[in-house]
Design a protein around this motif. Structure first.
Motif, PDB file in Angstrom:
ATOM      1  N   ILE A  28      50.459  37.610  43.795  1.00 55.13           N
ATOM      2  CA  ILE A  28      49.393  37.528  42.806  1.00 55.13           C
ATOM      3  C   ILE A  28      48.058  37.327  43.522  1.00 55.13           C
ATOM      4  N   LEU A  29      47.079  38.160  43.190  1.00 54.81           N
ATOM      5  CA  LEU A  29      45.741  37.967  43.740  1.00 54.81           C
ATOM      6  C   LEU A  29      45.029  36.937  42.869  1.00 54.81           C
ATOM      7  N   GLY A  30      45.371  35.684  43.093  1.00 52.64           N
ATOM      8  CA  GLY A  30      44.760  34.580  42.356  1.00 52.64           C
ATOM      9  C   GLY A  30      43.621  33.997  43.163  1.00 52.64           C
ATOM     10  N   CYS A  31      42.401  34.150  42.693  1.00 54.05           N
ATOM     11  CA  CYS A  31      41.231  33.792  43.509  1.00 54.05           C
ATOM     12  C   CYS A  31      41.079  32.294  43.714  1.00 54.05           C
ATOM     13  N   SER A  32      41.554  31.467  42.786  1.00 53.85           N
ATOM     14  CA  SER A  32      41.418  30.024  42.989  1.00 53.85           C
ATOM     15  C   SER A  32      42.286  29.557  44.156  1.00 53.85           C
ATOM     16  N   SER A  33      43.551  29.963  44.181  1.00 54.62           N
ATOM     17  CA  SER A  33      44.414  29.588  45.300  1.00 54.62           C
ATOM     18  C   SER A  33      44.007  30.320  46.575  1.00 54.62           C
ATOM     19  N   LEU A  34      43.522  31.560  46.425  1.00 51.81           N
ATOM     20  CA  LEU A  34      43.072  32.326  47.583  1.00 51.81           C
ATOM     21  C   LEU A  34      41.914  31.620  48.284  1.00 51.81           C
ATOM     22  N   LEU A  35      40.943  31.157  47.510  1.00 52.14           N
ATOM     23  CA  LEU A  35      39.776  30.487  48.086  1.00 52.14           C
ATOM     24  C   LEU A  35      40.169  29.172  48.741  1.00 52.14           C
ATOM     25  N   THR A  36      41.018  28.400  48.075  1.00 52.92           N
ATOM     26  CA  THR A  36      41.422  27.106  48.624  1.00 52.92           C
ATOM     27  C   THR A  36      42.302  27.265  49.856  1.00 52.92           C
ATOM     28  N   ASN A  37      43.376  28.040  49.726  1.00 52.49           N
ATOM     29  CA  ASN A  37      44.309  28.175  50.840  1.00 52.49           C
ATOM     30  C   ASN A  37      43.712  28.965  51.994  1.00 52.49           C
ATOM     31  N   THR A  93      40.803  33.500  36.164  1.00 56.40           N
ATOM     32  CA  THR A  93      40.724  34.787  35.463  1.00 56.40           C
ATOM     33  C   THR A  93      41.543  35.869  36.146  1.00 56.40           C
ATOM     34  N   SER A  94      41.582  35.885  37.464  1.00 58.61           N
ATOM     35  CA  SER A  94      42.326  36.944  38.158  1.00 58.61           C
ATOM     36  C   SER A  94      43.828  36.759  38.001  1.00 58.61           C
ATOM     37  N   VAL A 189      30.659  46.021  41.591  1.00 63.11           N
ATOM     38  CA  VAL A 189      30.394  47.202  40.771  1.00 63.11           C
ATOM     39  C   VAL A 189      30.452  46.862  39.279  1.00 63.11           C
ATOM     40  N   SER A 190      31.408  46.042  38.882  1.00 67.04           N
ATOM     41  CA  SER A 190      31.548  45.701  37.459  1.00 67.04           C
ATOM     42  C   SER A 190      30.425  44.791  36.974  1.00 67.04           C
ATOM     43  N   GLY A 191      29.812  44.044  37.888  1.00 68.50           N
ATOM     44  CA  GLY A 191      28.786  43.086  37.500  1.00 68.50           C
ATOM     45  C   GLY A 191      29.311  41.682  37.333  1.00 68.50           C
ATOM     46  N   MET A 192      30.627  41.480  37.499  1.00 68.14           N
ATOM     47  CA  MET A 192      31.187  40.140  37.333  1.00 68.14           C
ATOM     48  C   MET A 192      30.627  39.149  38.337  1.00 68.14           C
ATOM     49  N   ALA A 193      30.107  39.649  39.468  1.00 70.87           N
ATOM     50  CA  ALA A 193      29.545  38.750  40.471  1.00 70.87           C
ATOM     51  C   ALA A 193      28.194  38.183  40.046  1.00 70.87           C
ATOM     52  N   SER A 194      27.586  38.722  38.997  1.00 68.65           N
ATOM     53  CA  SER A 194      26.294  38.231  38.504  1.00 68.65           C
ATOM     54  C   SER A 194      26.523  37.234  37.370  1.00 68.65           C
ATOM     55  N   VAL A 267      27.715  27.750  34.258  1.00 65.27           N
ATOM     56  CA  VAL A 267      26.842  28.576  35.099  1.00 65.27           C
ATOM     57  C   VAL A 267      27.356  30.007  35.270  1.00 65.27           C
ATOM     58  N   GLY A 268      28.497  30.353  34.632  1.00 68.95           N
ATOM     59  CA  GLY A 268      28.978  31.732  34.682  1.00 68.95           C
ATOM     60  C   GLY A 268      29.644  32.129  35.979  1.00 68.95           C
ATOM     61  N   VAL A 269      30.178  31.155  36.734  1.00 67.56           N
ATOM     62  CA  VAL A 269      30.804  31.451  38.021  1.00 67.56           C
ATOM     63  C   VAL A 269      32.259  30.990  38.011  1.00 67.56           C
ATOM     64  N   CYS A 270      33.175  31.885  38.416  1.00 66.74           N
ATOM     65  CA  CYS A 270      34.573  31.537  38.618  1.00 66.74           C
ATOM     66  C   CYS A 270      34.923  31.841  40.080  1.00 66.74           C
ATOM     67  N   PRO A 271      36.126  31.526  40.558  1.00 65.88           N
ATOM     68  CA  PRO A 271      36.400  31.574  42.003  1.00 65.88           C
ATOM     69  C   PRO A 271      36.133  32.901  42.695  1.00 65.88           C
ATOM     70  N   GLY A 272      36.494  34.038  42.097  1.00 67.28           N
ATOM     71  CA  GLY A 272      36.250  35.318  42.757  1.00 67.28           C
ATOM     72  C   GLY A 272      34.771  35.566  43.011  1.00 67.28           C
ATOM     73  N   PRO A 273      33.933  35.556  41.982  1.00 64.88           N
ATOM     74  CA  PRO A 273      32.493  35.699  42.195  1.00 64.88           C
ATOM     75  C   PRO A 273      31.898  34.624  43.102  1.00 64.88           C
TER      76      PRO A 273
END
Length: 302
Positions: A28-37, A93-94, A189-194, A267-273
């Motif tokens: 699973i591409l889970g950004c919360s665990s990806l960022l932490t681990n 979200t991911s 590209v999707s804009g989710m990073a903004s 603030v509109g930010v989750c782990p991937g962005p």
């Protein structure tokens, strides 16, 4: 502003990255665990994906915009809440939305509904995206889509190449790098990073500020992953068997999802962005990530 074309193309990139990693590595591409681990516990199972995402964030394509008036205490509070919440809920979200909902996971359905409702309520009470210029945020605009089309074509070719890789550790690592890189491109590209675009999607109580762009992420990203899951093979391509998270709906999932939603809505930010922001948003991006990691560590004691 509403960007139907580029956001849809970005959603295709998010689909390709997440479904390729899942169906190749059973991961699973889970950004919360990806960022932490990837930062606190580096290994071949997470760090290559994080490095791929960072590489995409460094490219000067579809640059995200960040508000200049967000206070540091608000950023720190938001990051900490997302850190605690995603640790308790075991995903964001991911993992829960793009992959869990697509697989029909009841846990992920409950988590997604809870954190999105919590985020919308929070954004309505304490935050709102900046007013759009020259019209309402739901007015369609069409930024240059040529580079995004080329990125999607390249990512599709990459996914086909991965299908032909031998079952080796090198192939699994290469797949992780590919997934992180293409996922990062999808965020840009999707804009989710903004953050403003994410908050605009949450702005259902202020119609002029509502930006429906990210509906494409749900329709194309989740829908594409669901179709791929229904057509899955008996085993992943690069490992011997499926090894996917499972569990019941319990208090940690619900409370964690509420906390994550509050932090997301602030603030509109989750782990991937946030990974993108760590490179693109200077000390503000790094501060959010630091608070997120602190929240993850603190929640580990709950």
């Amino acid at each position: 502003m509403f960007t139907p074309v580029t956001t849809t193309l970005g959603a295709v990139l998010l689909h390709l990255s997440t479904t390729t990693l899942l169906h190749s590595n059973s991961q699973i591409l889970g950004c919360s665990s990806l960022l932490t681990n990837g930062i606190l516990h580096p290994s071949l199972s997470t760090t290559p994906t994080l490095l791929g995402l960072l590489a995409a964030a460094a490219l000067p394509l579809y640059p995200p915009s960040y508000p200049t008036d967000t206070s540091l205490p608000l950023l720190l509070a938001a990051g900490a809440l997302v850190g605690v919440g995603t640790k308790l809920a075991k995903g964001c979200t991911s993992g829960h939305m793009l992959l869990g909902v697509a697989r029909g996971s009841v846990r992920s359905l409950v988590a997604t509904a809870t954190f999105f409702a919590s985020a919308v309520a929070t954004a309505a009470v304490v935050s709102s995206p900046p007013a759009c210029i020259n019209g309402a945020c739901y007015t369609p605009t069409y930024p240059a889509a040529g580079p995004a089309v080329l990125l999607v074509a390249g990512a599709a070719v990459g996914a086909l190449v991965i299908r032909r890789l031998p079952k080796t550790e090198a192939a699994r690592v290469a797949t992780r790098v590919y997934a992180g890189f293409v996922f990062g491109l999808g965020l840009l590209v999707s804009g989710m990073a903004s953050p403003a675009k994410t908050l605009g999607f949450m702005s259902v109580t202020n119609w002029n500020n509502f930006d429906p762009s990210l509906m494409a992420v749900a329709l194309v990203g989740v829908g594409g992953n669901a179709i791929a899951w229904l057509r899955r093979k008996s085993s992943p391509r690069l490992v011997d068997e499926w090894t996917l998270p499972a569990g019941e709906v319990e208090w940690r999932l619900v409370v964690g999802s509420v906390l994550f939603g509050v932090g997301w809505g602030l603030v509109g930010v989750c782990p991937g962005p946030a990974v993108v922001a760590a490179l693109r948003n200077g000390t503000s991006g790094l501060a959010w990530v630091g608070a997120f990691l602190a929240g993850q560590v603190a929640a580990g004691y709950v």
